[in-house]
Motif scaffolding. Structure first.
Motif, PDB file in Angstrom:
ATOM      1  N   MET A 125      11.091  -3.724  -1.964  1.00 31.88           N
ATOM      2  CA  MET A 125      10.270  -4.418  -2.863  1.00 31.88           C
ATOM      3  C   MET A 125       9.319  -3.683  -3.588  1.00 31.88           C
ATOM      4  N   ARG A 126       8.431  -2.626  -2.787  1.00 29.46           N
ATOM      5  CA  ARG A 126       7.677  -1.752  -3.594  1.00 29.46           C
ATOM      6  C   ARG A 126       8.216  -1.253  -4.801  1.00 29.46           C
ATOM      7  N   GLU A 127       9.758  -0.554  -4.713  1.00 26.78           N
ATOM      8  CA  GLU A 127      10.276   0.028  -5.893  1.00 26.78           C
ATOM      9  C   GLU A 127      10.346  -1.369  -6.986  1.00 26.78           C
ATOM     10  N   GLU A 143       9.715   1.505   5.415  1.00 26.10           N
ATOM     11  CA  GLU A 143      11.010   1.267   5.240  1.00 26.10           C
ATOM     12  C   GLU A 143      11.387  -0.147   4.783  1.00 26.10           C
ATOM     13  N   PHE A 144      10.851  -1.136   5.686  1.00 24.68           N
ATOM     14  CA  PHE A 144      10.999  -2.806   5.298  1.00 24.68           C
ATOM     15  C   PHE A 144      10.800  -2.897   3.933  1.00 24.68           C
ATOM     16  N   ALA A 172       0.752  -1.128   0.173  1.00 23.88           N
ATOM     17  CA  ALA A 172       0.078  -0.064   0.047  1.00 23.88           C
ATOM     18  C   ALA A 172       0.963   1.340   0.034  1.00 23.88           C
ATOM     19  N   GLU A 173       0.135   2.250  -0.382  1.00 22.18           N
ATOM     20  CA  GLU A 173       1.073   3.452  -0.378  1.00 22.18           C
ATOM     21  C   GLU A 173       1.219   3.914   1.238  1.00 22.18           C
ATOM     22  N   PRO A 174       2.842   4.495   1.296  1.00 26.26           N
ATOM     23  CA  PRO A 174       2.999   4.982   2.712  1.00 26.26           C
ATOM     24  C   PRO A 174       1.899   5.578   3.510  1.00 26.26           C
ATOM     25  N   ASP A 175       1.286   6.462   3.122  1.00 20.93           N
ATOM     26  CA  ASP A 175       0.187   7.100   3.713  1.00 20.93           C
ATOM     27  C   ASP A 175      -0.766   6.343   4.312  1.00 20.93           C
ATOM     28  N   GLU A 176      -1.365   5.283   3.332  1.00 15.09           N
ATOM     29  CA  GLU A 176      -2.206   4.409   3.686  1.00 15.09           C
ATOM     30  C   GLU A 176      -1.677   3.199   4.868  1.00 15.09           C
ATOM     31  N   ILE A 177      -0.490   2.884   4.735  1.00 14.78           N
ATOM     32  CA  ILE A 177      -0.011   2.272   5.774  1.00 14.78           C
ATOM     33  C   ILE A 177       0.052   2.925   7.079  1.00 14.78           C
ATOM     34  N   ARG A 178       0.435   4.114   7.075  1.00 21.22           N
ATOM     35  CA  ARG A 178       0.440   4.941   8.270  1.00 21.22           C
ATOM     36  C   ARG A 178      -1.145   5.006   8.730  1.00 21.22           C
ATOM     37  N   ARG A 179      -1.979   5.053   8.026  1.00 17.76           N
ATOM     38  CA  ARG A 179      -3.460   5.348   8.530  1.00 17.76           C
ATOM     39  C   ARG A 179      -3.852   3.808   8.990  1.00 17.76           C
TER      40      ARG A 179
END
Ligand code: TYM
Length: 341
Positions: A293-295, A288-289, A218-225
């Motif tokens: 893989m996301r890239e 970060e982890f 998921a997008e970083p902001d979605e993971i944060r949410r």
């Protein structure tokens, strides 16, 4: 292929035990999939002759729209490549490209007593929750057994939630072999050190159909949410209340994302730290982890051919294995033409 030893007249061929596992394309890969299973898929891909199935027949029990299922299957292949599976060193297959999985399931159905499938916990839970209870859902673990043993695989990397299914697979093998002779080996599970990962609601296992997942890509902001929405220790109401890291899902997940999790747990226990900062730290560590893989996943997704090429290569690699097993099975059970004497 990873059998690197040069062939010579004197060297015996090296044979590795075979591995099969399956993942449903019923939603995006999440932390439970990764910690419970996918990290082991990657760790074991060279140790065994490894086959990974995107089990779209299984996903039909929950995904009821054709376009959605096809697209989820495509996305799951990208997930599998992005977590680190290398199609040159393993086979990634789409279950429905190999319909013999369903054929063997039917043959097993004629061996399996109904009571065995009725006691399956996933089916019982679906019934109790009043969810759809199709014959497909009842038969789900029989198809799973067929998936594994059609390749005579003995090693099955899965999360600990699959324990009952693997036990049933072994029982099915024994029942079939008793009736028709020793055709199949009994498979065993290979687990990671992760327990069954709980969902963001803190009460049920993290699962694609439960709507309580943290998708790893998921997008970083979605993971944060999603991490910020996680239920922690319900008894820790005020910031100054001491927490119980053993019941806090956020504290438990820190175990997998940093060597300092004991200090983090201690901070919660003594109320030195608050839930909000413990969650913020977890979210950043998860992001970060999975960043590399996301890239990699973004790079792979940019090539429109990569998914079907991966699946085509996988299908070609496994077809001879599956053909050999099915010839043996059909001969043993008596379907197909009479054999010449
Ligand atoms: P699926 O798609 O639900 O899950 C894929 C893998 O992820 C693991 N897993 C978890 N592990 C720990 N905690 C969780 N919350 C969690 N959620 C999922 C699962 O154990 C699984 O290893 N029945 C299989 C699909 C299947 C299969 C097979 C597996 C079909 N045929 C043959 C092995 C061999 C399943 O539930 O996948």
């Amino acid at each position: 292929m990873s059998q690197t030893a040069p062939a010579s007249a004197s060297s015996a061929p090296t044979t590795r035990e075979r591995l099969f596992t399956g993942i449903q394309p019923s939603g995006a890969s999440h932390l439970g999939n990764y910690l419970g299973a996918q990290q082991n898929y990657v760790a074991l891909q060279d140790r065994y002759e490894s086959i990974y199935g995107i089990v779209d027949y299984h996903a039909l029990t929950t995904v009821h729209d054709g376009e959605t299922l096809r697209s989820l299957t495509h996305e799951m292949v990208l997930d599998m490549l992005a977590v680190g599976l290398d199609p040159d060193r393993c086979a990634i297959v789409r279950q429905s490209d190999l319909p013999e999985h369903a054929e063997l399931c039917w043959i097993f159905d004629t061996v399996v007593p109904v009571s065995w499938v009725e006691r399956n916990p996933t089916y019982k839970a679906a019934l109790a929750e009043g969810k759809e209870n199709s014959a497909g859902l009842l038969n789900y673990p029989v198809l799973q057994a067929a998936d594994i043993v059609i390749y005579k695989a003995t090693v099955v990397p899965v999360g600990k939630d699959q324990d009952a299914h693997l036990e049933l697979s072994r029982e099915i093998v024994r029942a079939f072999n008793r009736r028709y002779g020793e055709i199949f080996p009994e498979p065993r599970a290979a687990y990671t050190d992760a327990p069954i990962v709980m969902g963001t609601d803190g009460t049920r296992k993290m699962g694609k159909s439960a709507g309580n997942t943290i998708p790893i890509f998921a997008e970083p902001d979605e993971i944060r949410r999603l991490v910020m929405s996680m239920v922690t220790d319900p008894q820790r109401i005020k910031r100054t209340d001491p927490g119980r890291p053993e019941v806090c899902n956020v504290c438990q997940l820190h175990r997998f994302f940093g060597g300092d999790y004991l200090q983090i747990q201690d901070g919660e226990r003594t109320a030195r730290t608050g839930c909000v900062e413990t969650k913020q730290l977890l979210a950043e560590r998860i992001i970060e982890f999975f960043r590399p893989m996301r890239e990699q996943r973004l790079r792979l997704a940019a090539d429109a051919r990569v998914v079907e090429e991966t699946l085509g290569a996988g299908r070609d690699k496994v077809r001879p294995i599956l053909d050999a097993t099915m010839a043996e099975v059909r001969a043993a059970v008596g379907i197909g033409p009479r054999r010449e004497v």
